[in-house]
Design a protein around this motif. Structure first.
Motif, PDB file in Angstrom:
ATOM      1  N   PRO A  29       0.809  -1.229   0.000  1.00 24.17           N
ATOM      2  CA  PRO A  29       0.000   0.000   0.000  1.00 24.17           C
ATOM      3  C   PRO A  29       0.839   1.275   0.000  1.00 24.17           C
ATOM      4  CG  PRO A  29      -0.039  -1.044   2.160  1.00 24.17           C
ATOM      5  CD  PRO A  29       0.705  -1.973   1.255  1.00 24.17           C
ATOM      6  N   SER A  30       2.110   1.159   0.381  1.00 25.77           N
ATOM      7  CA  SER A  30       2.927   2.372   0.421  1.00 25.77           C
ATOM      8  C   SER A  30       3.553   2.653  -0.944  1.00 25.77           C
ATOM      9  CB  SER A  30       4.024   2.243   1.476  1.00 25.77           C
ATOM     10  OG  SER A  30       4.927   1.239   1.095  1.00 25.77           O
ATOM     11  N   ARG A  32       3.832   3.836  -4.665  1.00 26.62           N
ATOM     12  CA  ARG A  32       3.165   4.686  -5.642  1.00 26.62           C
ATOM     13  C   ARG A  32       4.206   5.310  -6.547  1.00 26.62           C
ATOM     14  NH1 ARG A  32       2.793   6.563  -0.625  1.00 26.62           N
ATOM     15  NH2 ARG A  32       3.876   8.494  -0.128  1.00 26.62           N
ATOM     16  N   ALA A  35       5.609  11.533  -8.811  1.00 24.36           N
ATOM     17  CA  ALA A  35       4.899  12.518  -9.628  1.00 24.36           C
ATOM     18  C   ALA A  35       5.811  13.053 -10.725  1.00 24.36           C
ATOM     19  CB  ALA A  35       4.401  13.655  -8.751  1.00 24.36           C
ATOM     20  N   LEU A  36       7.115  12.736 -10.655  1.00 21.87           N
ATOM     21  CA  LEU A  36       8.060  13.360 -11.576  1.00 21.87           C
ATOM     22  C   LEU A  36       8.406  12.502 -12.783  1.00 21.87           C
ATOM     23  CD1 LEU A  36       8.878  14.680  -8.587  1.00 21.87           C
ATOM     24  CD2 LEU A  36      10.455  15.852 -10.119  1.00 21.87           C
ATOM     25  N   ARG A  39       9.091  13.777 -16.443  1.00 21.24           N
ATOM     26  CA  ARG A  39       9.288  15.235 -16.377  1.00 21.24           C
ATOM     27  C   ARG A  39      10.779  15.538 -16.242  1.00 21.24           C
ATOM     28  NH1 ARG A  39       5.061  16.834 -12.208  1.00 21.24           N
ATOM     29  NH2 ARG A  39       6.753  18.140 -11.478  1.00 21.24           N
ATOM     30  N   TYR A 100      21.547  14.678   1.298  1.00 29.53           N
ATOM     31  CA  TYR A 100      20.284  15.329   1.663  1.00 29.53           C
ATOM     32  C   TYR A 100      20.250  15.601   3.157  1.00 29.53           C
ATOM     33  CZ  TYR A 100      15.099  15.297   2.235  1.00 29.53           C
ATOM     34  OH  TYR A 100      13.795  15.571   2.547  1.00 29.53           O
ATOM     35  N   ARG A 101      20.027  16.868   3.533  1.00 31.95           N
ATOM     36  CA  ARG A 101      19.895  17.268   4.943  1.00 31.95           C
ATOM     37  C   ARG A 101      21.050  16.738   5.785  1.00 31.95           C
ATOM     38  NH1 ARG A 101      15.869  19.679   6.868  1.00 31.95           N
ATOM     39  NH2 ARG A 101      14.022  20.085   5.638  1.00 31.95           N
ATOM     40  N   ASP A 128      16.170  21.419  -0.196  1.00 32.45           N
ATOM     41  CA  ASP A 128      15.390  22.108  -1.235  1.00 32.45           C
ATOM     42  C   ASP A 128      15.226  21.253  -2.487  1.00 32.45           C
ATOM     43  OD1 ASP A 128      15.036  24.334   0.324  1.00 32.45           O
ATOM     44  OD2 ASP A 128      16.870  25.301  -0.401  1.00 32.45           O
ATOM     45  N   PHE A 131      12.998  18.355  -1.786  1.00 27.86           N
ATOM     46  CA  PHE A 131      11.582  18.733  -1.796  1.00 27.86           C
ATOM     47  C   PHE A 131      11.043  18.766  -3.225  1.00 27.86           C
ATOM     48  CE2 PHE A 131       7.825  21.330  -1.306  1.00 27.86           C
ATOM     49  CZ  PHE A 131       7.350  20.953  -0.065  1.00 27.86           C
ATOM     50  N   ASP A 132      11.833  19.390  -4.132  1.00 24.91           N
ATOM     51  CA  ASP A 132      11.384  19.474  -5.527  1.00 24.91           C
ATOM     52  C   ASP A 132      11.333  18.102  -6.185  1.00 24.91           C
ATOM     53  OD1 ASP A 132      10.962  22.146  -5.408  1.00 24.91           O
ATOM     54  OD2 ASP A 132      12.878  22.728  -6.301  1.00 24.91           O
ATOM     55  N   GLY A 134      10.279  15.560  -4.557  1.00 22.73           N
ATOM     56  CA  GLY A 134       9.232  14.817  -3.855  1.00 22.73           C
ATOM     57  C   GLY A 134       9.793  13.731  -2.955  1.00 22.73           C
ATOM     58  N   VAL A 135      11.021  13.923  -2.465  1.00 23.31           N
ATOM     59  CA  VAL A 135      11.642  12.932  -1.591  1.00 23.31           C
ATOM     60  C   VAL A 135      11.014  13.040  -0.203  1.00 23.31           C
ATOM     61  CG1 VAL A 135      13.788  12.377  -0.380  1.00 23.31           C
ATOM     62  CG2 VAL A 135      13.843  12.862  -2.819  1.00 23.31           C
ATOM     63  N   TYR A 136      10.552  11.911   0.344  1.00 22.42           N
ATOM     64  CA  TYR A 136       9.980  11.960   1.693  1.00 22.42           C
ATOM     65  C   TYR A 136      10.700  11.046   2.657  1.00 22.42           C
ATOM     66  CZ  TYR A 136       7.286   8.148  -0.392  1.00 22.42           C
ATOM     67  OH  TYR A 136       6.903   7.009  -1.050  1.00 22.42           O
TER      68      TYR A 136
END
Lengths: 176, 157
Positions: A29-30, A32, A35-36, A39, A100-101, A128, A131-132, A134-136
């Motif tokens: 279920p996790s 997906r 979105a990129l 693109r 990252y971070r 930043d 985020f662009d 869509g990394v979570y």
């Protein structure tokens, strides 16, 4: 007779729904799609991990199929993933890291300890670029084609079997 | 003794104070109550991508914090709700919306309840009509005769 058949309509509806739910039950279920997909890699203007004066942007990713791996010193699964990334580099894939971070010091230490398969590392201390993209959560890996378009996204760490099962076929597909 | 107690109290109070800071409660200044309301609506209408089914407004995940920051920044920039939602969906996907947008991919999703309601209404009308006709039309002449006898009423010729 026709009326009788009509009485079975709810049962048929139930069976269709049951089959659909049963089929979906086996899926993660996790999971997906990013979105990129399909693109352009998002625009950015950041320094590299090792050279605070060198600025890089998205043109870095043009010309060759590249795997962009988002990692951080604070991320435990990134350590487990490193042998697979080194293996992919051995197979001749161009690897770019996004630290990252993180801090420069900790990021460098991490690579010294676990290995450095990356041609260079984009330093993203504020997240930043992450985020662009869509990394979570890290690690996440993006396959970028020679035109700088994102073609494939892998969430979570690349397991040893993923190299043959998903990563290599995707790389070969977009190299053509 | 008294100075010791005073000193201990001070240490305890300080410990409580740093605890509160450590919990990092977000304090945001809004230009207007309307903006504050929009911030609350937006952060409660988006799902945290990491923690499954928690709104970014309720979630402690680092990514939710980043997303709240971004919503706030975009609000301050004067962007509309739609622009802010598009900005987030462009990055994190349709998944983050509790209310999927109406578009070709979601016509079925939004359409099914409406279609079922209309279909049910039509069905009810059809059934009622069928019943009404069936009560008189489906009796044969002999059946009607018998029925008349049963209710003790002779049909006039």
């Amino acid at each position: 007779m026709k009326r009788r058949l009509l009485l079975f309509l709810p049962l048929i509806g139930f069976l269709v729904l049951a089959a659909f739910f049963y089929y979906r039950l086996g899926e993660d279920p996790s999971y997906r799609d990013s979105a990129l997909i399909a693109r352009d890699f998002p625009a950015f203007d950041l320094t590299t991990l090792d050279e605070p004066e060198t600025r890089v942007d998205a043109s870095l990713l043009k010309g060759e199929v590249t795997l962009v791996n988002v990692w951080g010193e604070w991320c435990p699964t990134c350590k487990q993933e490193m042998p697979q990334l080194l293996e992919l580099e051995d197979r001749g894939i161009r690897m770019i890291g996004v630290d990252y971070r993180d801090t420069r010091k900790k990021g460098r230490q991490f690579l010294n300890q676990y290995g450095d398969p990356f041609e260079l590392n984009i330093f993203d201390p504020d997240g930043d670029l992450g985020f662009d993209l869509g990394v979570y959560g890290a690690p996440e890996t993006f396959l970028v084609d020679a035109d700088g378009v994102i073609r494939y996204h892998h969430t979570g760490y690349i397991k040893p079997e993923d190299i043959e099962d998903t990563i290599m076929p995707e790389v070969e597909k977009w190299r053509r | 003794m008294a100075p010791l107690i005073r000193w201990l109290t001070a240490v305890l109070l300080l410990a409580c104070a740093t605890q509160a800071v450590g919990d990092s409660i977000e304090i945001r200044d809004f230009d207007s109550p309307v903006q504050k309301e929009r911030y609350r609506d937006l952060t409660s209408s988006m799902r945290c991508p990491l923690c499954e089914n928690q709104a970014i407004g309720d979630s402690d995940a680092p990514i939710s914090g980043d997303m709240r920051d971004r919503v706030y920044t975009l609000l301050q920039d004067g962007q509309s709700d739609t622009e802010i939602i598009n900005h987030m969906v462009d990055r994190f996907g349709e998944y983050i919306l509790y209310n999927p947008r109406l578009e070709s991919r979601t016509y079925l999703l939004w359409g099914i309840p409406v279609a079922l309601l209309l279909g049910g209404g039509v069905l009810v009308v059809l059934v009622v009509r069928a019943r009404r006709n069936a009560s008189t039309a489906s009796l044969s002449a002999s059946e009607r005769d018998r029925l008349d006898k049963l209710i003790n009423r002779k049909r006039s010729p």
